[in-house]
Design a protein around this motif. Structure first.
Motif, short mmCIF file in Angstrom:
data_model
loop_
_atom_site.label_atom_id
_atom_site.label_comp_id
_atom_site.label_asym_id
_atom_site.label_seq_id
_atom_site.Cartn_x
_atom_site.Cartn_y
_atom_site.Cartn_z
N ARG A 148 33.31 -49.85 28.27
CA ARG A 148 33.90 -51.17 28.50
C ARG A 148 33.44 -52.15 27.42
NH1 ARG A 148 36.27 -51.15 33.44
NH2 ARG A 148 35.45 -49.70 34.99
N ALA A 149 34.26 -53.15 27.17
CA ALA A 149 33.91 -54.19 26.21
C ALA A 149 32.57 -54.80 26.60
CB ALA A 149 35.00 -55.26 26.19
N GLY A 150 31.69 -54.96 25.63
CA GLY A 150 30.38 -55.54 25.88
C GLY A 150 29.29 -54.52 26.10
N GLU A 151 29.66 -53.26 26.38
CA GLU A 151 28.65 -52.22 26.58
C GLU A 151 28.14 -51.74 25.22
OE1 GLU A 151 29.90 -50.18 30.81
OE2 GLU A 151 30.55 -49.20 28.95
N GLY A 152 26.86 -51.36 25.20
CA GLY A 152 26.27 -50.82 23.99
C GLY A 152 26.45 -49.32 23.91
N VAL A 153 26.58 -48.82 22.70
CA VAL A 153 26.67 -47.39 22.46
C VAL A 153 25.70 -47.03 21.33
CG1 VAL A 153 29.04 -47.09 23.27
CG2 VAL A 153 28.63 -47.68 20.90
N VAL A 154 25.17 -45.82 21.40
CA VAL A 154 24.32 -45.30 20.34
C VAL A 154 24.95 -44.00 19.87
CG1 VAL A 154 22.03 -44.49 19.71
CG2 VAL A 154 22.28 -46.32 21.39
N MET A 155 25.30 -43.92 18.58
CA MET A 155 25.95 -42.73 18.04
C MET A 155 25.10 -42.16 16.91
SD MET A 155 29.91 -43.97 17.95
CE MET A 155 29.57 -45.52 17.16
N PRO A 156 24.84 -40.85 16.96
CA PRO A 156 24.10 -40.23 15.85
C PRO A 156 24.89 -40.36 14.56
CG PRO A 156 24.40 -38.69 17.69
CD PRO A 156 25.20 -39.92 17.99
N GLY A 157 24.21 -40.58 13.45
CA GLY A 157 24.87 -40.77 12.17
C GLY A 157 25.69 -39.57 11.73
N ALA A 158 25.26 -38.37 12.08
CA ALA A 158 25.95 -37.16 11.63
C ALA A 158 27.24 -36.89 12.40
CB ALA A 158 25.02 -35.96 11.75
N THR A 159 27.47 -37.57 13.51
CA THR A 159 28.62 -37.27 14.36
C THR A 159 29.93 -37.28 13.58
OG1 THR A 159 27.48 -38.21 16.25
CG2 THR A 159 29.85 -37.98 16.44
N GLY A 160 30.19 -38.31 12.83
CA GLY A 160 31.43 -38.40 12.06
C GLY A 160 31.51 -37.40 10.93
N ASN A 161 30.35 -36.96 10.44
CA ASN A 161 30.33 -36.01 9.33
C ASN A 161 30.57 -34.58 9.77
OD1 ASN A 161 29.79 -38.01 7.48
ND2 ASN A 161 27.60 -37.80 7.67
N TRP A 162 30.60 -34.34 11.06
CA TRP A 162 30.77 -32.98 11.58
C TRP A 162 32.02 -32.84 12.43
CZ3 TRP A 162 27.30 -28.64 11.24
CH2 TRP A 162 26.32 -28.83 10.27
#
Length: 123
Positions: free
Chosen positions: A28-42
């Motif tokens: 939802r809008a306003g929620e925080g997310v944490v994404m590993p840097g490699a996610t998009g690279n794989w």
């Protein structure tokens, strides 16, 4: 190499600006997310066989330096340094090679920046 071994391994923290769905999960809008840097690279849809190292592949869309307003300010300098260093190193030491087996090289995976502690070479 930057696509295959993303240097920074801490998660990128972002705030959702609108409701969205990622991987079947609602955010939802306003929620925080944490994404590993490699996610998009794989992403297999972007890089066929992402688990395979292929230094000849077109990996210009990698995310090792971030993207958009979150792009690393040091990216142009890092790219220039790597081009100059590798060109100079291989021109001056064309017979340089690894001096030990790959599985004996101590990798630095205990912090937020990935790399090796040492890389013995010979020529």
């Amino acid at each position: 190499m930057l696509r295959y071994l993303t240097v920074v391994h801490n998660g990128q923290r972002r705030l959702a600006l609108e409701d969205l769905e990622i991987g079947g999960r609602s955010i939802r809008a306003g929620e925080g997310v944490v994404m590993p840097g490699a996610t998009g690279n794989w992403q297999a849809g972007v890089f066929p066989e992402p688990e395979r190292l292929d230094v000849r592949r077109d990996a210009r869309r990698h995310m090792a330096f971030g993207f958009g307003i979150h792009q690393c300010l040091g990216q142009p300098l890092a790219r220039l340094e790597l081009q100059v260093v590798y060109h100079t190193l291989f021109r001056r030491s064309p017979t340089m090679r690894r001096a030990t087996d790959l599985d004996t090289i101590p990798f630095k995976d205990d912090g937020i920046v990935y790399g090796v502690y040492e890389l013995p070479v010979t020529w």
